[in-house]
Design an enzyme around this catalytic site. Structure first.
Site, PDB file in Angstrom:
ATOM      1  N   LYS A 174     -18.376 -26.046 -16.469  1.00 21.84           N
ATOM      2  CA  LYS A 174     -18.093 -24.982 -15.502  1.00 21.84           C
ATOM      3  C   LYS A 174     -18.069 -25.585 -14.108  1.00 21.84           C
ATOM      4  O   LYS A 174     -18.870 -26.481 -13.801  1.00 21.84           O
ATOM      5  CB  LYS A 174     -19.159 -23.882 -15.568  1.00 21.84           C
ATOM      6  CG  LYS A 174     -18.892 -22.714 -14.588  1.00 21.84           C
ATOM      7  CD  LYS A 174     -19.870 -21.569 -14.796  1.00 21.84           C
ATOM      8  CE  LYS A 174     -21.239 -21.852 -14.214  1.00 21.84           C
ATOM      9  NZ  LYS A 174     -21.224 -21.916 -12.718  1.00 21.84           N
ATOM     10  N   GLU A 244     -19.903 -13.654  -9.903  1.00 21.81           N
ATOM     11  CA  GLU A 244     -21.285 -13.570  -9.423  1.00 21.81           C
ATOM     12  C   GLU A 244     -21.386 -12.741  -8.148  1.00 21.81           C
ATOM     13  O   GLU A 244     -20.686 -12.981  -7.170  1.00 21.81           O
ATOM     14  CB  GLU A 244     -21.862 -14.973  -9.179  1.00 21.81           C
ATOM     15  CG  GLU A 244     -23.320 -14.933  -8.708  1.00 21.81           C
ATOM     16  CD  GLU A 244     -24.012 -16.282  -8.721  1.00 21.81           C
ATOM     17  OE1 GLU A 244     -25.202 -16.330  -8.374  1.00 21.81           O
ATOM     18  OE2 GLU A 244     -23.358 -17.287  -9.081  1.00 21.81           O
TER      19      GLU A 244
END
Length: 365
Positions: A174, A244
């Site tokens: 990621k 997020e």
């Protein structure tokens, strides 16, 4: 005959392997061992009979793959993901049956005690990745590329990603952001054969630019940027994107515009899946400082930290008072004849204090 032929092939393979090792320098050999030997220790003949800490011996169910996650996403089944950093937590995540285990660079803060994720190095990450890989057999394993390992060039990104796969035992990596340099990195890494999960919204590695950890996408312009970044990451080849700390309306819009899964953290229920940090959801951080910085979006499913603190205090009290260990926790005994021989030899060698200590112990017990 078939068995003899197999053994012959095995011997030839071993000869070629040893020859290859002999031609390598010490540094090269060490790197190759790390790349090829995540589970070599389990094959050593000098392991204890009961390998308590060697990891799960059997998989509880079928291994999670990108293919199985795509099927789950197509069926609109929520994807479960947890961020964890070591062998014990990986064993728990594996047994709980979660889909994805992220070895996050937040380990810099949660485990190493830094205030940001920035100090973490790739070598630091690899230690945690290997520990997790030993403990988790079922979930898809994703490793964060740390700050400074992929921003400068696609070449750097590929090198870091390959190390995460070969040395860390990860299934995918990621990276944060959706700007031009990140898109170039994603394209190169995917082209190199490594699956990439994207990350938009709050980008902890960009704290220098952001000025702190805070929610993103709260203005129309910023929300559109989050969407544009997510779509660019999908176009570059990402198989999923983390959202997020964005408003749920933004997360809903992004999720509906992408054909790949979105994994939310502080982004509401409209995402394709959710992720929380192992320590946060278990309530492991009980110190007042940690209480202040625990994310508002995190639900505590246990108060593990209180149990840990109480157990440590009870242990310290029992040791201080002499009530631990008791006979129950002193299991190892000497044969009577051996003990008598030991006592006599202590006396012969002039170890009077040692002999007296044994006699006092025998009298008290």
């Amino acid at each position: 005959m078939a068995l003899r032929g197999f053994n012959s092939k095995l011997c030839k393979t071993a000869e070629r392997t040893f020859a290859a090792w002999a031609s390598l320098s010490g540094v090269q050999a060490t790197a190759l061992k790390q790349a090829e030997g995540l589970t070599d220790l389990r094959n050593f003949s000098n392991l204890p009979e009961d390998t308590v800490y060697s990891g799960p011996t059997t998989q509880s169910s079928k291994r999670v793959t990108l293919r199985s996650l795509r099927k789950k996403h197509a069926a609109k089944e929520p994807i479960t993901m947890v961020t964890a950093y070591d062998y014990p937590s990986a064993v728990h995540v594996d047994a709980a049956g979660l889909d994805i285990l992220l070895v996050g660079d937040s380990v810099a803060m949660v485990v190493h005690g830094h205030d940001t994720t920035l100090p973490l190095t790739l070598d630091d990450m690899l230690v945690h990745c290997r520990a997790v890989a030993r403990g988790a057999r079922r979930p898809l394993l994703v490793g964060d590329l740390p700050f400074g390992t992929y921003e400068a060039s696609p070449h750097d990104a590929v090198n870091a990603a390959v190390r995460m796969m070969k040395e860390g035992g990860m299934d995918a990596i990621k990276l944060e952001g959706g700007g031009p340099s990140r898109i170039g990195a994603v394209t190169a890494v995917v082209d190199a054969g490594v699956a990439v999960m994207g990350h938009v919204g709050l980008l902890p590695q960009s704290i220098s630019v952001l000025g702190g950890f805070g929610p993103q996408g709260r203005s129309a312009a910023n929300a559109l940027q989050v969407l544009d970044d997510a779509k660019a990451l999908e176009a570059a080849g990402c198989w999923a994107v983390v959202l997020e700390c964005v408003p749920p309306s933004v997360a809903a819009a992004v999720t509906s515009e992408l054909s790949i899964p979105t994994i939310g953290i502080g982004a509401g229920p409209q995402c394709s899946g959710q992720v929380l940090v192992y320590h946060d959801l278990l309530g492991m951080m009980q110190h007042p400082h940690h209480a202040k910085v625990t994310p508002k979006f995190c639900k505590k499913y246990a108060a593990t930290g209180e149990l840990i603190q109480g157990a440590l205090q009870e242990y310290a009290q029992e040791v201080s008072s002499g009530t631990f260990p008791t006979r129950q926790h002193t299991p190892y005994k000497m044969d009577g004849n051996e003990l008598h021989s030991f006592l006599e030899q202590l006396r012969e060698r002039g170890h009077a204090a040692g002999a007296e200590a044994i006699e006092q112990h025998l009298t008290s017990s």
